[in-house]
Enzyme design. Sequence first.
Site, PDB file in Angstrom:
ATOM      1  N   ARG A 148       0.845  -1.008   0.163  1.00 37.17           N
ATOM      2  CA  ARG A 148       0.077  -0.138   0.086  1.00 37.17           C
ATOM      3  C   ARG A 148       0.774   1.249   0.120  1.00 37.17           C
ATOM      4  O   ARG A 148       2.063   1.161   0.281  1.00 37.17           O
ATOM      5  CB  ARG A 148      -0.901  -0.036   1.419  1.00 37.17           C
ATOM      6  CG  ARG A 148      -1.901  -1.136   1.334  1.00 37.17           C
ATOM      7  CD  ARG A 148      -2.579  -1.060   2.675  1.00 37.17           C
ATOM      8  NE  ARG A 148      -3.663  -2.235   2.833  1.00 37.17           N
ATOM      9  CZ  ARG A 148      -3.515  -3.257   3.369  1.00 37.17           C
ATOM     10  NH1 ARG A 148      -2.141  -3.593   3.884  1.00 37.17           N
ATOM     11  NH2 ARG A 148      -4.320  -4.138   3.278  1.00 37.17           N
ATOM     12  N   LYS A 172      -2.673  -2.514   7.805  1.00 36.74           N
ATOM     13  CA  LYS A 172      -3.897  -1.748   8.341  1.00 36.74           C
ATOM     14  C   LYS A 172      -4.103  -2.737   9.820  1.00 36.74           C
ATOM     15  O   LYS A 172      -3.568  -3.841   9.883  1.00 36.74           O
ATOM     16  CB  LYS A 172      -5.225  -2.099   7.695  1.00 36.74           C
ATOM     17  CG  LYS A 172      -5.105  -1.080   6.272  1.00 36.74           C
ATOM     18  CD  LYS A 172      -6.431  -1.333   5.607  1.00 36.74           C
ATOM     19  CE  LYS A 172      -6.400  -0.324   4.276  1.00 36.74           C
ATOM     20  NZ  LYS A 172      -7.713  -0.619   3.403  1.00 36.74           N
ATOM     21  N   HIS A 240      -1.581   3.146  -6.232  1.00 32.79           N
ATOM     22  CA  HIS A 240      -2.371   1.810  -5.914  1.00 32.79           C
ATOM     23  C   HIS A 240      -2.495   0.755  -7.286  1.00 32.79           C
ATOM     24  O   HIS A 240      -2.824  -0.298  -7.188  1.00 32.79           O
ATOM     25  CB  HIS A 240      -3.746   2.074  -5.413  1.00 32.79           C
ATOM     26  CG  HIS A 240      -4.543   1.428  -4.691  1.00 32.79           C
ATOM     27  ND1 HIS A 240      -3.697   0.770  -3.129  1.00 32.79           N
ATOM     28  CD2 HIS A 240      -5.707   0.708  -4.654  1.00 32.79           C
ATOM     29  CE1 HIS A 240      -4.581   0.226  -2.696  1.00 32.79           C
ATOM     30  NE2 HIS A 240      -5.532  -0.166  -3.449  1.00 32.79           N
ATOM     31  N   ARG A 243      -0.008  -1.819  -6.736  1.00 37.28           N
ATOM     32  CA  ARG A 243      -0.461  -2.903  -5.996  1.00 37.28           C
ATOM     33  C   ARG A 243      -1.370  -3.820  -6.834  1.00 37.28           C
ATOM     34  O   ARG A 243      -1.335  -5.105  -6.610  1.00 37.28           O
ATOM     35  CB  ARG A 243      -0.902  -2.362  -4.784  1.00 37.28           C
ATOM     36  CG  ARG A 243      -1.738  -3.474  -3.704  1.00 37.28           C
ATOM     37  CD  ARG A 243      -2.036  -2.477  -2.453  1.00 37.28           C
ATOM     38  NE  ARG A 243      -3.006  -3.264  -1.542  1.00 37.28           N
ATOM     39  CZ  ARG A 243      -2.425  -4.095  -0.718  1.00 37.28           C
ATOM     40  NH1 ARG A 243      -1.322  -4.287  -0.492  1.00 37.28           N
ATOM     41  NH2 ARG A 243      -3.622  -4.628   0.097  1.00 37.28           N
ATOM     42  N   HIS A 266      -4.651  -8.860   3.100  1.00 40.00           N
ATOM     43  CA  HIS A 266      -6.117  -8.592   3.131  1.00 40.00           C
ATOM     44  C   HIS A 266      -6.615  -9.430   4.404  1.00 40.00           C
ATOM     45  O   HIS A 266      -6.213 -10.685   4.607  1.00 40.00           O
ATOM     46  CB  HIS A 266      -6.883  -9.196   1.892  1.00 40.00           C
ATOM     47  CG  HIS A 266      -6.682  -8.190   0.854  1.00 40.00           C
ATOM     48  ND1 HIS A 266      -6.824  -8.667  -0.463  1.00 40.00           N
ATOM     49  CD2 HIS A 266      -6.337  -6.846   0.666  1.00 40.00           C
ATOM     50  CE1 HIS A 266      -6.570  -7.355  -1.422  1.00 40.00           C
ATOM     51  NE2 HIS A 266      -6.305  -6.685  -0.527  1.00 40.00           N
ATOM     52  N   TYR A 275      -9.602 -10.096  -7.479  1.00 38.46           N
ATOM     53  CA  TYR A 275      -8.918 -10.201  -8.844  1.00 38.46           C
ATOM     54  C   TYR A 275      -8.734 -11.338  -9.560  1.00 38.46           C
ATOM     55  O   TYR A 275      -8.321 -11.298 -10.683  1.00 38.46           O
ATOM     56  CB  TYR A 275      -7.277 -10.365  -7.966  1.00 38.46           C
ATOM     57  CG  TYR A 275      -6.949  -8.824  -7.442  1.00 38.46           C
ATOM     58  CD1 TYR A 275      -6.435  -7.896  -8.105  1.00 38.46           C
ATOM     59  CD2 TYR A 275      -6.847  -8.610  -6.045  1.00 38.46           C
ATOM     60  CE1 TYR A 275      -6.155  -6.322  -7.756  1.00 38.46           C
ATOM     61  CE2 TYR A 275      -6.512  -7.570  -5.329  1.00 38.46           C
ATOM     62  CZ  TYR A 275      -6.246  -6.511  -6.098  1.00 38.46           C
ATOM     63  OH  TYR A 275      -6.058  -5.103  -5.745  1.00 38.46           O
TER      64      TYR A 275
END
Length: 298
Positions: A148, A172, A240, A243, A266, A275
Amino acid sequence: MTDLHTDVERYLRYLSVERQLSPITLLNYQRQLEAIINFASENGLQSWQQCDAAMVRNFAVRSRHKGLGAASLALRLSALRSFFDWLVSQNELKANPAKGVSAPKAPRHLPKNIDVDDMNRLLDIDINDPLAVRDRAMLEVMYGAGLRLSELVGLDIKHLDLESGEVWVMGKGSKERRLPIGRNAVAWIEHWLDLRDLFGSEDDALFLSKLGKRISARNVQKRFAEWGIKQGLNNHVHPHKLRHSFATHMLESSGDLRGVQELLGHANLSTTQIYTHLDFQHLASVYDAAHPRAKRGK
């Protein structure tokens, strides 16, 4: 300062100190909550105890009429629900007035990626200018590890293990990941480290601005966009996208959805599964172009 502002400031301090959210996330919460403060003030509210579900619904409707997209409205309501949950936990509210209010479901847009040929063209920066070397290293690391933007600018030198070709990143929710970055990224990081002291070495950050401070996310966005133009790419290059491209190319090559989920950091597999739709689009386009029965008028 009204009670409305005071409570929001207390909540933001809680998010910063207790939850240790990033400055970017804090700024986003602040913006979302400022919008509801303005709306509440316009409607004569003096405290959050006067807020009810009807007002929250009116706020959502007003936001939509002002052109706020479904996804942005969902984000705004999510921030509001979290804030009211906190007020309930502080015994400032008896119940969360935003709990039953939801935004219209946002259409799910497939992320755009850069194909392999364009990616190779983007990375073909062979200039010995120190800033160009830094930019090439950042591009290689982002594409090599699928970081990220916040993870890239947050890298410190101590997060590197160049001997094993790995970096540690804080993702995150303060979740740490140890990621391989590939030999090209290692080589360009080493090249950058040879030049880094030209910009000052007091900051722990891996990537510095020309002023010797940790490079900002906005600066990275600007530099990547400029390189996309210089390297002749037709599409806008945003961090992004690198990524997304990492995820798409990894999935096309390996088919390992769980592995890609771990690399991307994730929490939910459903986030990574988008994806697979990109991969299917690629396969469908190949089929349409190549299969005799797919060609119209044949």
